[in-house]
Design a protein around this motif. Structure first.
Motif, PDB file in Angstrom:
ATOM      1  N   GLY A 126      76.697  27.055   3.651  1.00  0.00           N
ATOM      2  CA  GLY A 126      76.421  26.799   2.294  1.00  0.00           C
ATOM      3  C   GLY A 126      74.915  26.637   1.996  1.00  0.00           C
ATOM      4  N   PRO A 127      74.323  25.933   0.887  1.00  0.00           N
ATOM      5  CA  PRO A 127      73.036  25.743   0.783  1.00  0.00           C
ATOM      6  C   PRO A 127      72.558  24.603   1.561  1.00  0.00           C
ATOM      7  CG  PRO A 127      74.579  24.574  -1.064  1.00  0.00           C
ATOM      8  CD  PRO A 127      75.439  25.328  -0.020  1.00  0.00           C
ATOM      9  N   LEU A 128      71.208  24.563   1.534  1.00  0.00           N
ATOM     10  CA  LEU A 128      70.224  23.285   2.227  1.00  0.00           C
ATOM     11  C   LEU A 128      69.855  22.711   0.987  1.00  0.00           C
ATOM     12  CD1 LEU A 128      68.285  25.158   5.006  1.00  0.00           C
ATOM     13  CD2 LEU A 128      70.348  23.863   5.424  1.00  0.00           C
ATOM     14  N   VAL A 129      69.767  21.327   1.432  1.00  0.00           N
ATOM     15  CA  VAL A 129      69.234  20.283   0.239  1.00  0.00           C
ATOM     16  C   VAL A 129      67.993  19.422   1.130  1.00  0.00           C
ATOM     17  CG1 VAL A 129      70.921  18.682   0.844  1.00  0.00           C
ATOM     18  CG2 VAL A 129      69.889  18.806  -1.362  1.00  0.00           C
ATOM     19  N   ALA A 130      67.180  19.187   0.285  1.00  0.00           N
ATOM     20  CA  ALA A 130      65.836  18.403   0.626  1.00  0.00           C
ATOM     21  C   ALA A 130      66.058  17.072  -0.244  1.00  0.00           C
ATOM     22  CB  ALA A 130      64.659  19.163   0.409  1.00  0.00           C
ATOM     23  N   VAL A 131      66.658  16.046   0.486  1.00  0.00           N
ATOM     24  CA  VAL A 131      66.808  14.742  -0.315  1.00  0.00           C
ATOM     25  C   VAL A 131      65.512  13.615   0.144  1.00  0.00           C
ATOM     26  CG1 VAL A 131      68.638  12.948  -0.226  1.00  0.00           C
ATOM     27  CG2 VAL A 131      69.209  15.229  -0.051  1.00  0.00           C
ATOM     28  N   PRO A 132      64.892  12.889  -0.842  1.00  0.00           N
ATOM     29  CA  PRO A 132      64.217  12.014  -0.573  1.00  0.00           C
ATOM     30  C   PRO A 132      65.029  10.844   0.657  1.00  0.00           C
ATOM     31  CG  PRO A 132      64.170  12.305  -2.809  1.00  0.00           C
ATOM     32  CD  PRO A 132      65.362  13.153  -2.189  1.00  0.00           C
ATOM     33  N   GLU A 133      64.080  10.299   1.394  1.00  0.00           N
ATOM     34  CA  GLU A 133      64.589   9.450   2.414  1.00  0.00           C
ATOM     35  C   GLU A 133      65.121   8.353   1.745  1.00  0.00           C
ATOM     36  OE1 GLU A 133      62.184  10.228   6.608  1.00  0.00           O
ATOM     37  OE2 GLU A 133      61.261   8.810   5.092  1.00  0.00           O
ATOM     38  N   THR A 134      64.306   7.822   0.660  1.00  0.00           N
ATOM     39  CA  THR A 134      64.876   6.599   0.068  1.00  0.00           C
ATOM     40  C   THR A 134      66.125   6.473  -0.577  1.00  0.00           C
ATOM     41  OG1 THR A 134      63.763   7.386  -1.889  1.00  0.00           O
ATOM     42  CG2 THR A 134      62.590   5.895  -0.550  1.00  0.00           C
ATOM     43  N   VAL A 135      66.780   7.758  -0.838  1.00  0.00           N
ATOM     44  CA  VAL A 135      68.045   7.988  -1.472  1.00  0.00           C
ATOM     45  C   VAL A 135      68.933   8.701  -0.678  1.00  0.00           C
ATOM     46  CG1 VAL A 135      67.233   7.765  -3.918  1.00  0.00           C
ATOM     47  CG2 VAL A 135      67.448  10.053  -2.823  1.00  0.00           C
ATOM     48  N   LEU A 136      68.694   8.952   0.708  1.00  0.00           N
ATOM     49  CA  LEU A 136      69.676   9.584   1.525  1.00  0.00           C
ATOM     50  C   LEU A 136      71.067   9.022   1.587  1.00  0.00           C
ATOM     51  CD1 LEU A 136      67.819  10.645   4.995  1.00  0.00           C
ATOM     52  CD2 LEU A 136      69.067  12.094   3.479  1.00  0.00           C
ATOM     53  N   PRO A 137      71.208   7.718   1.650  1.00  0.00           N
ATOM     54  CA  PRO A 137      72.598   6.941   1.630  1.00  0.00           C
ATOM     55  C   PRO A 137      73.526   7.558   0.431  1.00  0.00           C
ATOM     56  CG  PRO A 137      71.080   5.485   2.241  1.00  0.00           C
ATOM     57  CD  PRO A 137      70.179   6.516   1.802  1.00  0.00           C
ATOM     58  N   PHE A 138      72.863   7.916  -0.600  1.00  0.00           N
ATOM     59  CA  PHE A 138      73.631   8.221  -1.910  1.00  0.00           C
ATOM     60  C   PHE A 138      74.030   9.685  -1.658  1.00  0.00           C
ATOM     61  CE2 PHE A 138      70.682   4.960  -3.187  1.00  0.00           C
ATOM     62  CZ  PHE A 138      71.621   3.824  -3.415  1.00  0.00           C
ATOM     63  N   TRP A 139      73.656  10.534  -0.907  1.00  0.00           N
ATOM     64  CA  TRP A 139      74.112  11.701  -0.940  1.00  0.00           C
ATOM     65  C   TRP A 139      75.429  11.905  -0.083  1.00  0.00           C
ATOM     66  CZ3 TRP A 139      72.973  16.171  -3.128  1.00  0.00           C
ATOM     67  CH2 TRP A 139      73.660  17.594  -2.702  1.00  0.00           C
ATOM     68  N   THR A 140      76.384  12.112  -0.870  1.00  0.00           N
ATOM     69  CA  THR A 140      77.798  12.257  -0.164  1.00  0.00           C
ATOM     70  C   THR A 140      78.203  13.452   0.397  1.00  0.00           C
ATOM     71  OG1 THR A 140      78.706  12.798  -2.206  1.00  0.00           O
ATOM     72  CG2 THR A 140      78.503  10.504  -1.838  1.00  0.00           C
ATOM     73  N   GLY A 141      77.477  14.557   0.641  1.00  0.00           N
ATOM     74  CA  GLY A 141      77.800  15.897   0.897  1.00  0.00           C
ATOM     75  C   GLY A 141      79.219  16.276   0.493  1.00  0.00           C
ATOM     76  N   ALA A 142      79.915  16.828   1.120  1.00  0.00           N
ATOM     77  CA  ALA A 142      81.500  17.219   1.105  1.00  0.00           C
ATOM     78  C   ALA A 142      82.522  15.992   0.936  1.00  0.00           C
ATOM     79  CB  ALA A 142      81.793  18.319   1.825  1.00  0.00           C
ATOM     80  N   ASP A 143      81.873  14.862   1.376  1.00  0.00           N
ATOM     81  CA  ASP A 143      82.789  13.740   1.382  1.00  0.00           C
ATOM     82  C   ASP A 143      83.064  12.899   0.178  1.00  0.00           C
ATOM     83  OD1 ASP A 143      83.117  14.392   4.092  1.00  0.00           O
ATOM     84  OD2 ASP A 143      81.923  13.114   4.726  1.00  0.00           O
ATOM     85  N   GLY A 144      82.485  13.342  -0.844  1.00  0.00           N
ATOM     86  CA  GLY A 144      82.447  12.769  -2.096  1.00  0.00           C
ATOM     87  C   GLY A 144      83.991  12.495  -2.496  1.00  0.00           C
TER      88      GLY A 144
END
Length: 170
Positions: free
Chosen positions: A18-36
């Protein structure tokens, strides 16, 4: 894909399809990936990005999605560019072609991305809290606003790249 650069010189990140994503370190915990647990997970939202790049809200920031197709991706800070290896035989030849590819690129429309600081590049399927335990790269971007532009290029007869340039706005 033959990798021959000095170990540690270029760090390539790959996805499971799938796609790659660049997420700011400050909000990494908010990225749920496929587990949302929502109707559409963050991974689902990333898969819906149409084109080479797109932005998705994450917490109080935005993630940069590298869309189109899965491709090994490396950040070259000396050019402020993410290089996506679509096709090519040898890493050395591919990396040597980047300056000419940048000069001749037909860029798509610019996107503006507000970045609070460093970002982590990883497979969009992974939750952000687990990103550093996976295939990932940390991009030491300074806080500020960036112009993001992307282009498909073919710097040689059997070499195809997608370039994603990140230019800080003054």
């Amino acid at each position: 894909m033959e990798r021959c650069a000095e170990p540690g010189t270029v760090e390539w990140v790959e996805s499971g399809g799938g796609p790659l994503v660049a997420v700011p370190e400050t909000v990494l915990p908010f990225w749920t990936g496929a587990d949302g647990e929502e109707f559409a997970s963050d991974y689902d939202r990333a898969c819906e990005v149409d084109g080479l790049v797109g932005l998705l809200p994450v917490g109080d920031a935005a993630a940069l999605v590298l869309g189109d197709e899965p491709a090994a991706t490396a950040y070259l800070p000396e050019h402020s560019v993410l290089v996506r290896w679509v096709a090519g035989h040898a890493e050395g030849d591919l990396l040597a072609s980047v300056p000419a590819a940048l000069a001749g690129a037909q860029w798509q429309q610019d996107t503006h991305w507000q970045v609070p600081g460093p970002v982590v590049l990883f497979d969009a399927a992974w939750p952000g809290a687990q990103a550093e335990g996976t295939d990932h790269a940390r991009l030491a971007l300074g806080p500020g606003r960036y112009t993001v532009r992307a282009a498909r290029v073919s710097p040689g007869p059997e070499t195809w790249l997608v370039l994603v340039q990140l230019r800080p706005l003054a």
